[in-house]
Design an enzyme around this catalytic site. Structure first.
Site, mmCIF file in Angstrom:
data_model
loop_
_atom_site.group_PDB
_atom_site.id
_atom_site.type_symbol
_atom_site.label_atom_id
_atom_site.label_comp_id
_atom_site.label_asym_id
_atom_site.label_seq_id
_atom_site.Cartn_x
_atom_site.Cartn_y
_atom_site.Cartn_z
ATOM 1 N N ASP A 1 0.834 -1.201 0.000
ATOM 2 C CA ASP A 1 0.000 0.000 0.000
ATOM 3 C C ASP A 1 0.869 1.252 0.000
ATOM 4 O OD1 ASP A 1 -2.305 1.491 0.051
ATOM 5 O OD2 ASP A 1 -2.594 1.329 2.213
ATOM 6 N N ASN B 1 -10.183 -3.207 -7.267
ATOM 7 C CA ASN B 1 -9.359 -2.199 -7.947
ATOM 8 C C ASN B 1 -9.845 -1.848 -9.343
ATOM 9 O OD1 ASN B 1 -6.146 -3.263 -6.530
ATOM 10 N ND2 ASN B 1 -7.634 -1.758 -5.792
#
Length: 247
Positions: A18, A66
């Protein structure tokens, strides 16, 4: 350069990578540059994991959620994945890395699926570290797909409801044959699992580090493993020492 001194090496480390976008934003760069820098961190993480004796490294490369990102960003991420496989597959194969891909493969378009299959098949006989790439992956989706398969077996009489045990469920997941992660690590300071390995991580140690993924270095990785090695694992019972590879 930090040296690793602990003997308690986790057999399986899973990482939520991340912070690529924030890394780029902080430098006034487009988000795509953060993703490109993140690929360099992937190469370093695989090398470090193999060096430390970690047997399985799972990387959350692209989640099933995503796809909702801006189209140009998704397109760039797909391009980076293709480039990584095409550029790095020969090196990974030469270094005895075995590649395994988890996630929903249905409806993957273009040349993505053939590339993923090629990576798995090319490295299937390798005996070094297993690099597990979580692509188009979501833990709830994984569980739903597993439950549908088991329900179909019950409906056709191949399986009795009483036969559906925790072990049978685990064997129906994308990660069948892969040990549960000893450590789940997330970069960027965020402290959540984000639909990642929810079943497999039931007793995993969790570690959240402040570094953004592009800044995840060998020293960062070693420091994380040493924090893991200092913990006592309970598995719902009395404290247990962290398990070293080969123990």
């Amino acid at each position: 350069m930090q040296e690793f001194v602990s003997t308690n090496v986790p057999a399986h480390v899973a990482i939520i990578m991340d912070g690529n976008g924030r890394w780029a934003n902080a430098r006034g760069l487009p988000r795509t540059m953060g993703h490109r820098k993140g690929v360099e961190a992937v190469r370093g993480a695989v090398k470090t994991a193999a060096e430390l004796g970690i047997r399985y490294l799972t990387l959350f490369a692209f989640s099933s959620e995503n796809w909702s990102r801006p189209e140009d960003e998704v397109s760039d991420l797909m391009g980076l994945l293709k480039a990584f496989i095409r550029r790095d597959l020969a090196d990974l194969h030469r270094e005895n890395v075995r590649i395994r891909v988890i996630g929903d493969r249905a409806n993957l378009s273009g040349d993505i699926l053939p590339l993923l299959i090629e990576a798995e098949e090319t490295t299937s006989a390798n005996t070094g570290i297993t690099l597990v790439i979580a692509f188009n992956y979501g833990a709830r989706d994984e569980l739903a797909r597993a439950m549908r398969r088991l329900a179909e077996e019950v409906a056709t009489g191949r399986l009795r409801p009483d036969d559906i045990t925790a072990d049978r469920i685990a064997a129906s997941l994308d990660t069948a044959g892969i040990p549960d992660p000893d450590l789940i690590l997330r970069t960027s300071g965020e402290e959540r699992l984000s639909n990642f390995l929810l079943w497999q991580g039931a007793y995993s140690e969790l570690l959240f580090v402040p570094e953004l993924w592009p800044d995840f270095t060998r020293d960062t990785f070693i420091a994380a493993i040493e924090k893991y090695a200092a913990r006592e694992r309970r598995f719902g019972g009395l404290p247990q020492p962290t398990l070293a590879v080969g123990s």
